[in-house]
Design a protein around this motif. Structure first.
Motif, PDB file in Angstrom:
ATOM      1  N   TYR A  94      30.119  29.095 -22.417  1.00  0.00           N
ATOM      2  CA  TYR A  94      28.941  28.441 -22.994  1.00  0.00           C
ATOM      3  C   TYR A  94      27.860  28.278 -21.926  1.00  0.00           C
ATOM      4  O   TYR A  94      28.123  27.715 -20.850  1.00  0.00           O
ATOM      5  N   ASP A 150      39.375  26.278 -26.255  1.00  0.00           N
ATOM      6  CA  ASP A 150      38.060  26.124 -25.640  1.00  0.00           C
ATOM      7  C   ASP A 150      37.496  27.468 -25.216  1.00  0.00           C
ATOM      8  O   ASP A 150      36.296  27.718 -25.330  1.00  0.00           O
ATOM      9  N   ILE A 197      27.253  24.722 -19.980  1.00  0.00           N
ATOM     10  CA  ILE A 197      28.479  23.962 -19.757  1.00  0.00           C
ATOM     11  C   ILE A 197      29.173  24.581 -18.548  1.00  0.00           C
ATOM     12  O   ILE A 197      29.534  25.753 -18.568  1.00  0.00           O
ATOM     13  N   HIS A 257      34.521  19.599 -17.153  1.00  0.00           N
ATOM     14  CA  HIS A 257      33.322  20.360 -17.472  1.00  0.00           C
ATOM     15  C   HIS A 257      32.152  19.391 -17.588  1.00  0.00           C
ATOM     16  O   HIS A 257      32.339  18.215 -17.911  1.00  0.00           O
ATOM     17  N   ILE A 275      36.081  21.467 -22.810  1.00  0.00           N
ATOM     18  CA  ILE A 275      34.795  21.874 -23.368  1.00  0.00           C
ATOM     19  C   ILE A 275      34.575  21.233 -24.735  1.00  0.00           C
ATOM     20  O   ILE A 275      33.459  20.824 -25.070  1.00  0.00           O
ATOM     21  N   THR A 300      31.273  28.986 -17.762  1.00  0.00           N
ATOM     22  CA  THR A 300      32.191  28.986 -18.901  1.00  0.00           C
ATOM     23  C   THR A 300      31.626  29.947 -19.947  1.00  0.00           C
ATOM     24  O   THR A 300      30.601  30.583 -19.731  1.00  0.00           O
TER      25      THR A 300
END
Length: 637
Positions: free
Chosen positions: A198, A344, A201, A148, A162, A196
């Motif tokens: 997030y 994660d 990220i 990532h 992550i 992801t």
């Protein structure tokens, strides 16, 4: 190997002491054999070491060249190490050790950005090139290893997990709604290869490379299997022999290990073929007997997989089997919930439950390596895909073979689906659009899509379909090879590796996937269509090739699908419903999901589950509650 991390401040600001160390510390469970770091000015890298091969005993990472103008961190393994070593020496490269990491570093010195095409294995790596002030990275063709990254203002960070990036206080924790919806709607959970949970990220897709400089980030696909030349064989038998030879290469190169080797054994064709080949042909490659790990129903006599597993392990007492029954779900459901805090992303909890049970059993048995059958299903076309391909290619003369195939597998021929596929293949674009629109309208009120808030569901489905249909229409005129390659250049295979790989490595086990071998994938894509179709049997090339390797009842097993792992998930749902009623009814995580999920629909699912113990309802609730708790346990910006 196993986990990597790094920071480059393109602003020129030195990396502060402890920054990259915090990133590797967050992934320390993946480094049972030590952590190490390299820092110089505005660049820092770190690696969590898991030694599994004899060559890795000579490996030190981060690895530099002689003048430290190049620094590498690698998570993975080079499988064509002998050929690559020979070629590098022929180019004048100096190899100081036998380590795989040095082969990758020297490959970059010799071939630069073209080096990923020279490396066959399971890997993700980063190289800092101080002379060019460039960070270069690559990921293997099937995405068996992953990383990532975050592109900040004047800086770039990367990590295998992550949590490694989240150790950087410069990264804000902002929820990515699009990926959250992908999680809730199973049909689309593999479509996004980049995002992801997030915002900011990202993941690099499988088969891609990346160059990062102060000017920005450039990513490209280095592996394009759809462009390969097709293969021709004098007969299907000749194709079968060649396929099996390639499978042998993929299995054998994954057996080098300084620790005991394990293999998943589901009783299906893929894992059984791997175990059978090792048992019959590769014992001399092993320092100890092969350990096998299987999931079966508690009621073994009513478990078709158990009947196949039993025949294999009883036929060869050299194997050391471990059987995990569905009763295990009752023993570990609480620890599974506790694992949500460390996950994660919630995928690893909801999708990875049964794999985690296998890896825990492997760890208890002392294994350092675990072989699996990942990607085996995508090398061939199943019955439904066979019908679609015949209709699309107007190969109506082979329809009789479809009837034979369904009969061989003990199922009725889906005449309605066959007719729909045939009509759809000939439909003009305008009619196709009308049919799609009506299907999508129905889907909004059924399945997991109906769980979403109506307006969000409509907007989400429209965005997904526009991309999906555009890609499909572009492939319509394409040949079989291009379509088949699309299974490997999408997120279909890499998603599984991203979910299951971290679970294995967290248990100190390196996962290895023979059917994800680039050479085998390329061979399968280039095979004639007749070798891929499920006529007269699903995976008939593999079935024919394992004659004498597997017991006949296993090799010619009629039933396909119905893996007992689903029963493990169903039992997990029942245990949580009974043991954590506050979580099950949503009172422990109030309003966490109300922005996206229709509370009335979720309550209706709970009522249906309480009334009928409906399997599908239970799994939908389970996924939602895992997501709810995962979100509630985190602080968001």
């Amino acid at each position: 190997m196993s986990a990597i991390a790094g920071i480059v401040n393109f602003s020129g600001q030195p990396v502060a002491p402890g920054e990259v160390e915090a990133m590797t510390a967050a992934m320390v469970r993946r480094g049972p054999d030590g952590l190490d770091h390299w820092r110089k000015g505005n660049v820092a890298m770190g690696q969590c070491m898991l030694r599994t091969t004899p060559e890795s005993l000579e490996e030190t990472q981060p690895l530099t060249n002689e003048d430290q103008s190049l620094v590498l961190v690698l998570d993975g393994r080079v499988d064509n190490w002998q050929e690559l070593r020979h070629e590098l020496l022929g180019k004048g490269a100096v190899l100081r050790t036998r380590a795989d990491a040095e082969l990758v570093l020297r490959a970059y010195e010799v071939w630069g950005e073209a080096c990923p095409g020279k490396i066959i294995g399971e890997y993700a790596f980063f190289i800092w090139d101080a002379r060019k002030q460039r960070l270069f990275a690559a990921r293997d063709a099937a995405g068996t290893r992953h990383f990532h990254y975050h592109q900040g203002k004047g800086w770039f960070g990367f990590a295998s997990e992550i949590k490694g990036l989240l150790a950087q206080p410069r990264i804000e924790r902002r929820l990515n709604e699009s990926r959250l919806l992908d999680y809730l709607v199973v049909e689309f959970d593999r479509d996004d290869e980049v995002g992801t949970f997030y915002q900011g990220i990202l993941r690099m897709p499988a088969g891609h490379a990346m160059s990062v400089t102060a000017a920005g980030t450039r990513s490209w696909r280095w592996w394009n299997p759809g462009e390969l030349t097709g293969q021709k064989f004098a007969s299907l038998e000749e194709c079968t022999e060649a396929f099996m030879d390639q499978l042998r290469v993929a299995v054998k190169c994954r057996l080098r290990s300084v620790k005991p080797v394990g293999a998943m054994l589901s009783g299906g064709m893929d894992s059984s073929a791997i175990v059978g080949l090792i048992s019959k042909e590769f014992r001399d490659e092993m320092q100890e007997p092969l350990r096998t790990f299987s999931l079966v129903l508690e009621d073994r006599e009513n478990c078709p997989d158990w009947r196949s597993i039993e025949q294999i392990v009883n036929a060869d007492r050299w194997l050391q089997p471990t059987i995990v029954t569905s009763a295990r779900a009752e023993e570990v459901w609480q620890s599974q919930l506790q694992g949500i805090e460390q996950a994660d992303e919630p995928f690893s909890v909801s999708n990875g439950f049964t794999y985690n049970l296998i890896y825990e059993a492997g760890k208890a048995a002392g294994c350092g390596v675990m072989l699996d059958g990942m990607a085996g299903d995508v090398l061939f076309y199943d019955l439904d895909k066979t019908v679609a391909m015949l209709a699309e290619r107007r190969l109506f003369g082979q329809i009789r073979g479809v009837f034979t195939a369904y009969g061989n597998h003990g199922g009725p021929v889906p005449l309605k689906d066959l007719l729909k596929a045939t009509v759809a293949s000939a439909a003009p674009d305008r009619l196709r659009a009308i049919v799609r629109r009506r299907r999508d309208e129905r889907q909004l009120n059924t399945g997991d899509m109906a769980l979403l808030q109506p307006e969000i569901a409509r907007r989400y489905l429209a965005s997904k379909r526009s991309v999906q249909y555009l890609a499909g229409d572009r492939l319509r005129p394409a040949g079989d090879q291009m379509r088949h390659a699309g299974n490997f250049t999408s997120g279909l295979i890499s998603f599984g590796h991203e979910v299951y790989g971290p679970l294995a490595l967290a248990n100190g086990i390196e996962p290895r996937s023979p059917f994800s071998d680039r050479r085998l994938i390329e061979f399968a894509i280039r095979m004639p269509l007749a070798a891929k179709l499920a006529i007269p049997w699903y995976k008939h090339v593999l079935r024919s090739g394992t004659r004498g390797v597997l017991p006949e009842a296993v090799r010619m097993r009629r039933d396909i699908g119905g893996h007992p792992g689903w029963s493990f998930h169903a039992l997990l749902a029942r245990c949580i419903a009974a043991g954590e009623p506050g979580l099950w009814d949503g009172s422990q995580c109030p309003e966490t999901l109300e922005k996206w999920i229709n509370p009335g629909k979720l309550n209706a699912l709970r009522d249906d589950y309480a009334r009928s113990n409906c399997y599908d309802s239970g799994l939908e609730i389970l996924r939602a509650l895992i997501l709810s708790r995962w979100i509630a346990l985190r602080e968001w910006a």
